[in-house]
Scaffold this motif. Structure first.
Motif, PDB file in Angstrom:
ATOM      1  N   THR A   1       2.357  -0.224   5.766  1.00  9.89           N
ATOM      2  CA  THR A   1       1.682   0.940   5.170  1.00  9.89           C
ATOM      3  C   THR A   1       1.939   2.209   5.978  1.00  9.89           C
ATOM      4  N   ALA A   2       2.901   2.166   6.902  1.00 12.76           N
ATOM      5  CA  ALA A   2       3.158   3.326   7.774  1.00 12.76           C
ATOM      6  C   ALA A   2       3.453   4.574   6.957  1.00 12.76           C
ATOM      7  N   GLY A   3       2.808   5.641   7.300  1.00 10.54           N
ATOM      8  CA  GLY A   3       3.088   6.933   6.676  1.00 10.54           C
ATOM      9  C   GLY A   3       2.499   7.096   5.288  1.00 10.54           C
ATOM     10  N   LEU A   4       1.714   6.127   4.824  1.00  6.62           N
ATOM     11  CA  LEU A   4       1.169   6.227   3.468  1.00  6.62           C
ATOM     12  C   LEU A   4      -0.267   6.747   3.500  1.00  6.62           C
ATOM     13  N   ALA A   5      -0.634   7.489   2.452  1.00  3.42           N
ATOM     14  CA  ALA A   5      -2.020   7.922   2.282  1.00  3.42           C
ATOM     15  C   ALA A   5      -2.878   6.673   2.055  1.00  3.42           C
ATOM     16  N   PRO A   6      -4.188   6.748   2.366  1.00  4.13           N
ATOM     17  CA  PRO A   6      -5.045   5.554   2.279  1.00  4.13           C
ATOM     18  C   PRO A   6      -4.938   4.798   0.956  1.00  4.13           C
ATOM     19  N   LYS A   7      -4.884   5.524  -0.154  1.00  2.00           N
ATOM     20  CA  LYS A   7      -4.809   4.861  -1.478  1.00  2.00           C
ATOM     21  C   LYS A   7      -3.536   4.027  -1.610  1.00  2.00           C
ATOM     22  N   ALA A   8      -2.415   4.641  -1.219  1.00  4.42           N
ATOM     23  CA  ALA A   8      -1.132   3.945  -1.320  1.00  4.42           C
ATOM     24  C   ALA A   8      -1.087   2.768  -0.349  1.00  4.42           C
TER      25      ALA A   8
END
Ligand SMILES: Nc1ncnc2c1ncn2[C@@H]1O[C@H](COP(=O)(O)OP(=O)(O)OP(=O)(O)O)[C@@H](O)[C@H]1O
Ligand SMILES: [Mg+2]
Length: 236
Positions: free
Chosen positions: A161-168
């Motif tokens: 999940t690196a670099g992703l917004a919480p939802k993504a």
């Protein structure tokens, strides 16, 4: 299922892992957390055979795999997602999937691609697109899918999940759950910096600081509302 025992690992003369042990049992969803530079990626690299430890053993499904090549470890059912550069941006989505599946061909390959569609529905309409044109979340989905193509029994995911917004990021973790059902992945060990999200997902938490396991818990849910209880280990 996986047992890494007493691992020491170095880059040149710099020691990064110090007598580090972790175990992942069938059915477990483990999060490996710790500050930047703690050695999380290094630990996964030693498990998958990309870095040779100077001390310690690694067993998978009851077999000592310490002397096995990375190829052999992966073919025996360990799926590994690298932290960086885990897709080929210049190739299409489809070509990336084929790369992940190699050397699987023919009907089996078609079946595996269909399974990926079952998990990540959006991929079906993007097969001919260049992977480099995907959004951050879609890229990570592709990277995870490439690993899934070989039907691993154990998944080692280095910051999916690196670099992703919480939802993504949440979306990726939900899809990892779905992948477990569709593909029959038996256990997952994942590196994650978003503690709250990871604690909601996990069944076990391992805290690594300066190359040493400083805390383990089988009740990660107890820390969801007070992740600072875990973070305090980071700064001691
Ligand atoms: N190829 C390398 N050559 C030399 N030193 C390295 C190499 N890779 C990592 N290191 C060093 O080893 C230590 C552990 O790095 P590692 O990447 O395992 O940490 P990490 O816990 O995964 O950190 P992050 O959360 O930032 O990904 C760091 O001090 C890092 O600088
Ligand atoms: Mg790392």
């Amino acid at each position: 299922m996986l047992e890494a025992k007493g691992i020491n690992a170095f880059y040149s003369r710099k020691q990064v892992l110090f007598d580090t042990s972790i175990s992942v049992k069938e059915g477990e969803k483990v999060i490996l957390i710790g500050p930047n530079g703690a050695g999380k990626s290094t630990l996964l690299k030693t498990i998958v055979g990309l870095l040779a430890p100077t001390k310690g053993q690694i067993a998978f499904s009851g077999e000592d795999i310490s002397s096995w090549s990375p190829q052999r470890r992966i073919n025996s059912g360990i799926g590994y997602l690298l932290q960086n550069e885990n897709i080929v941006p210049g190739l299409t989505v489809e070509e990336n999937l084929l790369l992940g599946a190699y050397p699987i061909k023919g009907d089996l390959l078609k079946k595996r691609v269909e399974e990926v569609f079952e998990i990540f529905g959006f991929m079906k309409g993007r097969l001919k697109d260049r992977a480099g044109f995907l959004s951050g979340g879609e890229r990570q989905a592709l990277a995870v899918s490439m690993v899934l193509m070989k039907h691993p029994r154990l998944l080692l995911l280095d910051e999916p999940t690196a670099g992703l917004a919480p939802k993504a990021a949440q979306n990726i973790l939900e899809h990892v759950k779905k992948a477990q059902d569709v593909i029959g992945v038996k256990a997952v060990c994942l590196v994650e910096h978003n503690l709250k999200l990871a604690l909601e997902w996990a069944s076990k938490v391992i805290v690594l600081v300066q190359g040493r396991v400083v805390f383990t818990s089988d009740t990660p849910e107890l820390f969801i509302n007070n992740p600072e209880e875990l973070e305090k280990y980071f700064f001691e």
